[in-house]
Design a protein around this motif. Structure first.
Motif, PDB file in Angstrom:
ATOM      1  N   ALA A  36      -5.372   8.999   3.029  1.00  0.00           N
ATOM      2  CA  ALA A  36      -6.009   7.708   2.768  1.00  0.00           C
ATOM      3  C   ALA A  36      -6.204   6.970   4.093  1.00  0.00           C
ATOM      4  CB  ALA A  36      -5.136   6.883   1.825  1.00  0.00           C
ATOM      5  N   ALA A  62       3.996   9.495  -1.675  1.00  0.00           N
ATOM      6  CA  ALA A  62       2.641   9.510  -2.229  1.00  0.00           C
ATOM      7  C   ALA A  62       2.025  10.903  -2.174  1.00  0.00           C
ATOM      8  CB  ALA A  62       1.758   8.502  -1.503  1.00  0.00           C
ATOM      9  N   PHE A 120      -2.219   2.370  -9.968  1.00  0.00           N
ATOM     10  CA  PHE A 120      -2.160   3.744 -10.498  1.00  0.00           C
ATOM     11  C   PHE A 120      -0.776   4.278 -10.163  1.00  0.00           C
ATOM     12  CE2 PHE A 120      -1.881   5.674  -6.396  1.00  0.00           C
ATOM     13  CZ  PHE A 120      -2.379   4.673  -5.584  1.00  0.00           C
ATOM     14  N   TYR A 127       5.493  12.457   2.317  1.00  0.00           N
ATOM     15  CA  TYR A 127       6.230  11.279   1.820  1.00  0.00           C
ATOM     16  C   TYR A 127       5.873  11.133   0.349  1.00  0.00           C
ATOM     17  CZ  TYR A 127       2.330   7.802   1.787  1.00  0.00           C
ATOM     18  OH  TYR A 127       1.189   7.099   1.525  1.00  0.00           O
ATOM     19  N   PHE A 167      -8.726   8.484  -2.838  1.00  0.00           N
ATOM     20  CA  PHE A 167      -8.468   7.705  -1.618  1.00  0.00           C
ATOM     21  C   PHE A 167      -9.064   8.392  -0.394  1.00  0.00           C
ATOM     22  CE2 PHE A 167      -4.946   7.645  -4.637  1.00  0.00           C
ATOM     23  CZ  PHE A 167      -5.176   6.376  -5.144  1.00  0.00           C
ATOM     24  N   VAL A 217       0.827  -1.214   0.000  1.00  0.00           N
ATOM     25  CA  VAL A 217       0.000   0.000   0.000  1.00  0.00           C
ATOM     26  C   VAL A 217       0.864   1.268   0.000  1.00  0.00           C
ATOM     27  CG1 VAL A 217      -1.636   1.352   1.381  1.00  0.00           C
ATOM     28  CG2 VAL A 217      -1.971  -1.120   1.098  1.00  0.00           C
ATOM     29  N   PHE A 221      -4.212  14.830  -0.501  1.00  0.00           N
ATOM     30  CA  PHE A 221      -4.053  13.378  -0.547  1.00  0.00           C
ATOM     31  C   PHE A 221      -3.955  12.889   0.891  1.00  0.00           C
ATOM     32  CE2 PHE A 221      -1.309   9.819   0.307  1.00  0.00           C
ATOM     33  CZ  PHE A 221      -1.824   8.831  -0.498  1.00  0.00           C
ATOM     34  N   ASN A 254       0.964   7.789  -8.532  1.00  0.00           N
ATOM     35  CA  ASN A 254       0.492   8.932  -7.736  1.00  0.00           C
ATOM     36  C   ASN A 254       0.168  10.131  -8.626  1.00  0.00           C
ATOM     37  OD1 ASN A 254       0.623   7.691  -5.191  1.00  0.00           O
ATOM     38  ND2 ASN A 254       2.847   7.995  -5.123  1.00  0.00           N
ATOM     39  N   ALA A 281       0.346   0.943  -3.965  1.00  0.00           N
ATOM     40  CA  ALA A 281       1.309   2.059  -3.854  1.00  0.00           C
ATOM     41  C   ALA A 281       1.589   2.735  -5.193  1.00  0.00           C
ATOM     42  CB  ALA A 281       2.611   1.558  -3.253  1.00  0.00           C
ATOM     43  N   ALA A 317       3.898   5.088  -5.910  1.00  0.00           N
ATOM     44  CA  ALA A 317       5.245   5.668  -6.086  1.00  0.00           C
ATOM     45  C   ALA A 317       5.620   5.799  -7.558  1.00  0.00           C
ATOM     46  CB  ALA A 317       6.279   4.825  -5.353  1.00  0.00           C
TER      47      ALA A 317
HETATM   48  C1  PHB Z   1       0.815   5.283  -1.295  1.00  0.00           C
HETATM   49  O1  PHB Z   1       1.578   5.369  -0.321  1.00  0.00           O
HETATM   50  O2  PHB Z   1       1.250   5.211  -2.456  1.00  0.00           O
HETATM   51  C2  PHB Z   1      -0.654   5.252  -1.099  1.00  0.00           C
HETATM   52  C3  PHB Z   1      -1.190   4.879   0.121  1.00  0.00           C
HETATM   53  C4  PHB Z   1      -2.567   4.810   0.270  1.00  0.00           C
HETATM   54  C5  PHB Z   1      -3.393   5.102  -0.779  1.00  0.00           C
HETATM   55  C6  PHB Z   1      -2.872   5.487  -2.004  1.00  0.00           C
HETATM   56  C7  PHB Z   1      -1.492   5.562  -2.170  1.00  0.00           C
HETATM   57  O3  PHB Z   1      -4.707   5.002  -0.641  1.00  0.00           O
END
Ligand code: PHB
Length: 385
Positions: A224, A172, A142, A170, A251, A99, A222, A144, A123, A125
């Motif tokens: 989640a 994401a 996907f 971070y 998210f 994730v 962003f 980011n 994830a 990244a």
């Molecule tokens: C991520 O860290 O890439 C990440 C984590 C949670 C999400 C989407 C992306 O819902």
């Protein structure tokens, strides 16, 4: 001859013949969060993956599937040790995870070194399908950049000029904001302030006060999982929902609506899935998922399901022989993956080329509003494949 003798002879014969390849189990290593702010996301991914395997009678390319798992705790500091447990100790044939973008980058590094096939079921990244891309690394989810970029176009078209962004500091969060900013500024808008806090912190108060003082036209975010639940509730409680429209990568409201309640109502987000697509494929998936788990599926469940589909396509092409990485990759490269989100293909960098939907929260659903970006292709910057 007595039946037991026949059985004993048969057993001895089986034991002495080298096991036919197609009969050996395929060992799938799940590296997902089982604890922390992303725990529910890990569960949904695993549920989705297992559902697809069950639908195939428990086998992929004729091989029974065996699962091993590690809780990665969404902790990048433990990531290399955790992925090595699966690769070196458990000798998995395939890695499925994870994730968190920071943890996924460590997984990609180990996958690249060891040659183990890796399918990333969440994830985003950018680096995983950018500079770190490899013949044996794939994503069912996907980048980011994708939902961020799509939302940048939406918010610019709405005529908002000044936006504040807020996210976890971070990969994401940074990359989601970067994708948003790229499209938003191309569309004539300006990101006037980029706010952040360390992952997985939820002390939003000071930042919300700063947003109120800055008075932007809109906010892009962003968050989640558990953090998204708290952010949406705090944004409403601070009185901001009524005065400054909040937009997010999807998210923010996926898998979270039960907990967010009315505070999420009306929010607009962009993502590669929605709750009301209405296709036969999606309806069948949703019904099967709800029956199996007594839960509604979300984007994470879809990504897990599709990771299993991708593994199945690749394994069928190499008749179960996962050492044939180039053939495995070639099969996926030309595949149309029959996802509940709508069929998608993989770009040269092994990231989904997919429609990004604009959705709006209505009650407990992320309702489809429109296709925000048709067949959006991640630029795959830095990927040489
Ligand atoms: C991520 O860290 O890439 C990440 C984590 C949670 C999400 C989407 C992306 O819902």
């Amino acid at each position: 001859m007595k039946k037991t003798h026949i059985a004993a002879i048969a057993a001895a014969l089986v034991a002495s013949t080298p096991m036919a390849f197609a009969q050996a189990k395929v060992k799938v290593g799940f590296m997902l969060p089982a604890t922390g702010t992303f725990a529910a996301l890990g569960t949904a991914i695993e549920n989705g993956f297992r559902l697809y395997v069950t639908e195939q009678g428990g086998k992929l390319a004729g091989r029974e599937v065996e699962f091993v798992r590690v809780d990665d705790e969404s902790d990048p500091a433990k990531a290399t040790d955790n992925v090595n447990k699966l690769v070196k100790r458990d000798n998995v044939d395939v890695l499925i995870g994870t994730v968190h973008s920071g943890v996924a980058m460590a997984m990609a590094r180990v996958a690249k070194e060891s040659g183990t096939i890796l399918i990333v079921p969440n994830a985003g990244a950018d680096a995983v399908t950018g500079p770190m891309c490899a013949v044996n690394i794939f994503r069912s989810s996907f980048s980011n950049w994708q939902p961020g970029y799509a939302m940048g176009e939406v918010v610019a078209k709405k005529g908002h000029k000044k936006v504040v962004t807020i996210t976890w500091k971070y990969a994401a969060g940074d990359e989601s904001v970067k994708g948003f900013k790229e499209a938003f500024e191309k569309g004539g808008g300006q990101v006037v302030k980029e706010l952040s806090l360390p992952f997985p912190g939820v002390e939003f108060q000071a930042l919300l006060t700063e947003i109120a003082a800055t008075k932007p036209d809109a906010v892009y975010t962003f968050f989640a999982g558990g953090g998204a639940v708290k952010f949406v509730k705090d944004y409403a409680a601070a009185g901001l929902k009524k005065t400054i429209p909040l937009y997010g990568a999807g998210f923010l409201t996926d898998g979270t609506l039960e907990a967010q309640g009315a505070d999420a109502d009306g929010l607009l987000t962009t993502l590669h899935y929605a709750d009301s697509l209405g296709s036969a494929r999606d309806n069948a998936f949703r019904l099967a998922y709800a029956k199996s788990y007594k839960l509604q599926p979300d984007v994470y469940a879809v990504q897990g399901y599709d990771a299993a589909q991708m593994l199945s396509i690749g394994m069928n092409a190499v008749k179960g022989d996962l050492k044939k990485k180039a053939e495995f990759a070639a099969a996926l490269q030309k595949a149309k993956i029959d996802s509940p989100r709508g069929a998608f293909s993989l770009g040269k960098n092994h990231n989904p080329v997919q429609d990004i939907y604009l959705r709006q929260v209505v009650g407990k659903e992320n309702k489809l509003v429109s296709v925000a970006s048709k067949s959006l292709t991640d630029p795959g910057r830095g990927c040489k494949l």
